[in-house]
Design a protein around this motif. Structure first.
Motif, PDB file in Angstrom:
ATOM      1  N   ALA A   1       0.698  -1.039  -0.099  1.00 34.58           N
ATOM      2  CA  ALA A   1       0.133  -0.111   0.183  1.00 34.58           C
ATOM      3  C   ALA A   1       1.035   1.308  -0.058  1.00 34.58           C
ATOM      4  O   ALA A   1       0.751   2.369  -0.666  1.00 34.58           O
ATOM      5  CB  ALA A   1      -0.794   0.033   1.329  1.00 34.58           C
ATOM      6  N   ALA A   2       2.010   1.133   0.648  1.00 40.81           N
ATOM      7  CA  ALA A   2       2.850   2.430   0.829  1.00 40.81           C
ATOM      8  C   ALA A   2       3.358   2.658  -0.440  1.00 40.81           C
ATOM      9  O   ALA A   2       3.940   3.784  -0.909  1.00 40.81           O
ATOM     10  CB  ALA A   2       4.029   2.042   2.157  1.00 40.81           C
ATOM     11  N   MET A   3       3.730   1.511  -1.112  1.00 38.39           N
ATOM     12  CA  MET A   3       4.562   1.617  -2.377  1.00 38.39           C
ATOM     13  C   MET A   3       3.782   2.294  -3.561  1.00 38.39           C
ATOM     14  O   MET A   3       4.160   3.272  -4.248  1.00 38.39           O
ATOM     15  CB  MET A   3       4.724   0.162  -3.099  1.00 38.39           C
ATOM     16  CG  MET A   3       6.094  -0.595  -2.188  1.00 38.39           C
ATOM     17  SD  MET A   3       7.233   0.647  -2.119  1.00 38.39           S
ATOM     18  CE  MET A   3       6.717   1.048  -0.264  1.00 38.39           C
ATOM     19  N   VAL A   4       2.296   2.253  -3.397  1.00 39.10           N
ATOM     20  CA  VAL A   4       1.553   3.061  -4.162  1.00 39.10           C
ATOM     21  C   VAL A   4       1.690   4.415  -4.281  1.00 39.10           C
ATOM     22  O   VAL A   4       1.648   5.328  -5.128  1.00 39.10           O
ATOM     23  CB  VAL A   4       0.172   2.463  -4.089  1.00 39.10           C
ATOM     24  CG1 VAL A   4      -0.932   3.187  -5.249  1.00 39.10           C
ATOM     25  CG2 VAL A   4      -0.015   1.245  -4.805  1.00 39.10           C
ATOM     26  N   GLU A   5       1.513   4.883  -2.880  1.00 28.42           N
ATOM     27  CA  GLU A   5       1.557   6.197  -2.593  1.00 28.42           C
ATOM     28  C   GLU A   5       3.137   6.901  -2.931  1.00 28.42           C
ATOM     29  O   GLU A   5       3.165   7.985  -3.588  1.00 28.42           O
ATOM     30  CB  GLU A   5       1.524   6.401  -0.972  1.00 28.42           C
ATOM     31  CG  GLU A   5       1.299   7.592  -0.317  1.00 28.42           C
ATOM     32  CD  GLU A   5       1.628   7.685   1.071  1.00 28.42           C
ATOM     33  OE1 GLU A   5       1.705   6.673   1.811  1.00 28.42           O
ATOM     34  OE2 GLU A   5       1.036   8.801   1.834  1.00 28.42           O
ATOM     35  N   ARG A   6       4.087   6.150  -2.522  1.00 30.11           N
ATOM     36  CA  ARG A   6       5.363   6.444  -3.093  1.00 30.11           C
ATOM     37  C   ARG A   6       5.740   6.793  -4.371  1.00 30.11           C
ATOM     38  O   ARG A   6       6.106   7.732  -4.890  1.00 30.11           O
ATOM     39  CB  ARG A   6       6.522   5.596  -2.575  1.00 30.11           C
ATOM     40  CG  ARG A   6       6.962   5.652  -1.270  1.00 30.11           C
ATOM     41  CD  ARG A   6       8.134   4.798  -1.241  1.00 30.11           C
ATOM     42  NE  ARG A   6       8.414   4.497   0.305  1.00 30.11           N
ATOM     43  CZ  ARG A   6       9.317   3.715   1.059  1.00 30.11           C
ATOM     44  NH1 ARG A   6      10.058   3.159   0.007  1.00 30.11           N
ATOM     45  NH2 ARG A   6       9.642   3.639   2.037  1.00 30.11           N
ATOM     46  N   ILE A   7       5.105   5.858  -5.007  1.00 27.32           N
ATOM     47  CA  ILE A   7       5.352   6.020  -6.728  1.00 27.32           C
ATOM     48  C   ILE A   7       4.421   6.894  -7.385  1.00 27.32           C
ATOM     49  O   ILE A   7       4.941   7.939  -8.022  1.00 27.32           O
ATOM     50  CB  ILE A   7       4.905   4.685  -7.513  1.00 27.32           C
ATOM     51  CG1 ILE A   7       6.152   3.611  -7.045  1.00 27.32           C
ATOM     52  CG2 ILE A   7       4.901   4.844  -8.828  1.00 27.32           C
ATOM     53  CD1 ILE A   7       5.659   2.286  -7.508  1.00 27.32           C
ATOM     54  N   VAL A   8       3.372   7.297  -6.828  1.00 24.79           N
ATOM     55  CA  VAL A   8       2.162   8.084  -7.589  1.00 24.79           C
ATOM     56  C   VAL A   8       2.790   9.614  -7.286  1.00 24.79           C
ATOM     57  O   VAL A   8       2.594  10.422  -8.166  1.00 24.79           O
ATOM     58  CB  VAL A   8       0.776   7.803  -6.960  1.00 24.79           C
ATOM     59  CG1 VAL A   8      -0.157   9.051  -7.543  1.00 24.79           C
ATOM     60  CG2 VAL A   8       0.214   6.570  -7.502  1.00 24.79           C
ATOM     61  N   GLY A   9       3.466  10.010  -6.214  1.00 28.30           N
ATOM     62  CA  GLY A   9       3.794  11.167  -5.686  1.00 28.30           C
ATOM     63  C   GLY A   9       5.324  11.392  -6.246  1.00 28.30           C
ATOM     64  O   GLY A   9       5.681  12.588  -5.950  1.00 28.30           O
ATOM     65  N   ARG A  10       5.936  10.609  -7.118  1.00 31.19           N
ATOM     66  CA  ARG A  10       7.413  10.781  -7.294  1.00 31.19           C
ATOM     67  C   ARG A  10       7.507  11.629  -8.590  1.00 31.19           C
ATOM     68  O   ARG A  10       6.794  11.629  -9.618  1.00 31.19           O
ATOM     69  CB  ARG A  10       7.750   9.332  -7.653  1.00 31.19           C
ATOM     70  CG  ARG A  10       9.253   9.321  -8.221  1.00 31.19           C
ATOM     71  CD  ARG A  10       9.620   7.836  -8.558  1.00 31.19           C
ATOM     72  NE  ARG A  10       8.748   6.972  -9.221  1.00 31.19           N
ATOM     73  CZ  ARG A  10       9.392   5.952  -9.748  1.00 31.19           C
ATOM     74  NH1 ARG A  10      10.296   5.118  -8.975  1.00 31.19           N
ATOM     75  NH2 ARG A  10       8.520   5.176 -10.565  1.00 31.19           N
ATOM     76  N   SER A  11       8.622  12.173  -8.768  1.00 35.42           N
ATOM     77  CA  SER A  11       9.203  13.126  -9.866  1.00 35.42           C
ATOM     78  C   SER A  11      10.580  13.144  -9.834  1.00 35.42           C
ATOM     79  O   SER A  11      11.264  12.747  -8.655  1.00 35.42           O
ATOM     80  CB  SER A  11       8.548  14.402  -9.791  1.00 35.42           C
ATOM     81  OG  SER A  11       9.065  15.345  -8.838  1.00 35.42           O
ATOM     82  N   THR A  12      11.243  13.532 -11.064  1.00 36.34           N
ATOM     83  CA  THR A  12      12.723  13.645 -11.205  1.00 36.34           C
ATOM     84  C   THR A  12      13.135  14.979 -11.906  1.00 36.34           C
ATOM     85  O   THR A  12      12.353  15.213 -12.462  1.00 36.34           O
ATOM     86  CB  THR A  12      13.430  12.368 -11.622  1.00 36.34           C
ATOM     87  OG1 THR A  12      12.682  12.216 -12.865  1.00 36.34           O
ATOM     88  CG2 THR A  12      13.494  11.093 -11.227  1.00 36.34           C
ATOM     89  N   CYS A  13      14.309  15.548 -11.334  1.00 36.05           N
ATOM     90  CA  CYS A  13      14.794  16.621 -12.042  1.00 36.05           C
ATOM     91  C   CYS A  13      14.991  16.315 -13.294  1.00 36.05           C
ATOM     92  O   CYS A  13      15.992  15.495 -13.870  1.00 36.05           O
ATOM     93  CB  CYS A  13      15.796  17.199 -11.032  1.00 36.05           C
ATOM     94  SG  CYS A  13      16.918  18.440 -11.989  1.00 36.05           S
ATOM     95  N   ALA A  14      14.616  17.236 -14.375  1.00 40.39           N
ATOM     96  CA  ALA A  14      14.953  17.085 -15.780  1.00 40.39           C
ATOM     97  C   ALA A  14      16.367  17.080 -16.059  1.00 40.39           C
ATOM     98  O   ALA A  14      16.901  16.521 -17.100  1.00 40.39           O
ATOM     99  CB  ALA A  14      14.111  17.774 -16.703  1.00 40.39           C
ATOM    100  N   GLY A  15      17.197  17.979 -15.306  1.00 40.99           N
ATOM    101  CA  GLY A  15      18.479  18.238 -15.525  1.00 40.99           C
ATOM    102  C   GLY A  15      19.327  17.345 -15.000  1.00 40.99           C
ATOM    103  O   GLY A  15      20.270  16.826 -15.741  1.00 40.99           O
ATOM    104  N   CYS A  16      19.116  16.830 -13.852  1.00 44.64           N
ATOM    105  CA  CYS A  16      20.287  16.131 -13.256  1.00 44.64           C
ATOM    106  C   CYS A  16      19.747  14.665 -12.810  1.00 44.64           C
ATOM    107  O   CYS A  16      20.677  13.761 -12.292  1.00 44.64           O
ATOM    108  CB  CYS A  16      21.074  16.843 -12.062  1.00 44.64           C
ATOM    109  SG  CYS A  16      19.931  16.738 -10.472  1.00 44.64           S
TER     110      CYS A  16
END
Ligand code: AP5
Ligand code: ZN
Length: 217
Positions: free
Chosen positions: A118-133
């Motif tokens: 259950a916690a994994m769904v929450e972690r993944i759906v809120g995730r982003s990465t910097c396009a630069g680095c």
């Protein structure tokens, strides 16, 4: 020295591999990243992989092993790699053993990042990465100090993965439990497995993993 990271989507494999590579002078080798590069470049392998990845299933062993073999031929991986998201099937695990043995190297530890689904769904759906680095962020758990500005490179563009939609995450977890989780027993049988509680804060997980690597080296 080569290290294998096992764990479901969102367990923190990428986050921890990036932290540990600097500390131990190993190179992070993520088949997910390599496949996303192939998709973006439009190579034949990338065209075959794209649709499978979007559905949350596993890309064929043939494609993944070929991509990994090419990457392992590059000199920067010679000191050792942190395998992030590979192997994911029994066939891939055997292929990795053979590739490393050919190069006179071998796996010194396999770390299973243990979490609840259950916690994994929450972690993944809120995730982003910097396009630069490429630095990873999370809407709730890891925000930049200054909103909208990358802590590491100052960039202001962030991206989200196409397969991080809530609908796809369930399929990715199912694939993990059916095809990848059995590798935990595989590495335990070889005496290489350590389990780490990956529900703990990021820095505590890093410390627990670093202790495993130090013992194994
Ligand atoms: P891949 O890119 O490998 O994705 P995955 O395994 O689904 O893993 P993720 O990258 O989603 O999660 P992670 O464990 O790295 O977590 P992260 O550090 O980002 O694979 C994608 C697809 O490619 C697959 O579905 C498949 O189709 C294909 N593929 C790839 N390899 C393949 C193979 N070998 N064979 C066949 N197909 C393959 O962390 C997640 C979030 O949580 C982040 O926002 C992070 O900041 C946050 N976070 C991390 N740790 C913590 C913590 N301790 N507490 C709170 N938040 C945390
Ligand atoms: Zn950045």
């Amino acid at each position: 020295a080569d290290l294998v990271l096992l764990g479901p989507p969102g367990a923190g494999k990428g986050t921890q591999a990036r932290l540990l590579q600097e500390r131990f002078g190993l190179v992070q080798l993520s088949t997910g990243d390599l496949l996303r590069e192939a998709v973006a470049a439009g190579t034949p392998a990338g065209r075959a992989a794209g649709e499978v990845m979007a559905s949350g299933g596993l890309v064929s062993d043939e494609i993944v092993i070929a991509i990994l073999r090419d990457r392992l031929a590059a000199p920067d991986t010679a000191r050792g790699a942190i395998f992030d998201g590979f192997p994911r099937t029994a066939v891939q695990a055997e292929a990795l053993d053979a590739l490393l043995a050919d190069a006179g190297r071998g796996i010194v530890a396999a770390i299973s990042l243990e979490v609840d689904d259950a916690a994994m769904v929450e972690r993944i759906v809120g995730r982003s990465t910097c396009a630069g680095c490429g630095e990873g962020y999370h809407d709730s758990f890891k925000r930049p100090a200054e909103p909208g500005v990358c802590d590491r490179c100052g960039g202001t563009a962030f991206k989200r993965r196409a397969d991080d939609a809530a609908e796809t995450v369930g399929a990715r977890l199912t694939a993990y439990h059916a095809q990848t989780a059995p590798l935990i027993d595989h590495y335990a049988g070889q005496g290489l497995l350590s389990r780490v509680d990956a529900m703990a804060p990021i820095d505590e997980v890093t410390a627990a993993m670093a202790a495993v690597v130090e013992t194994a080296l």
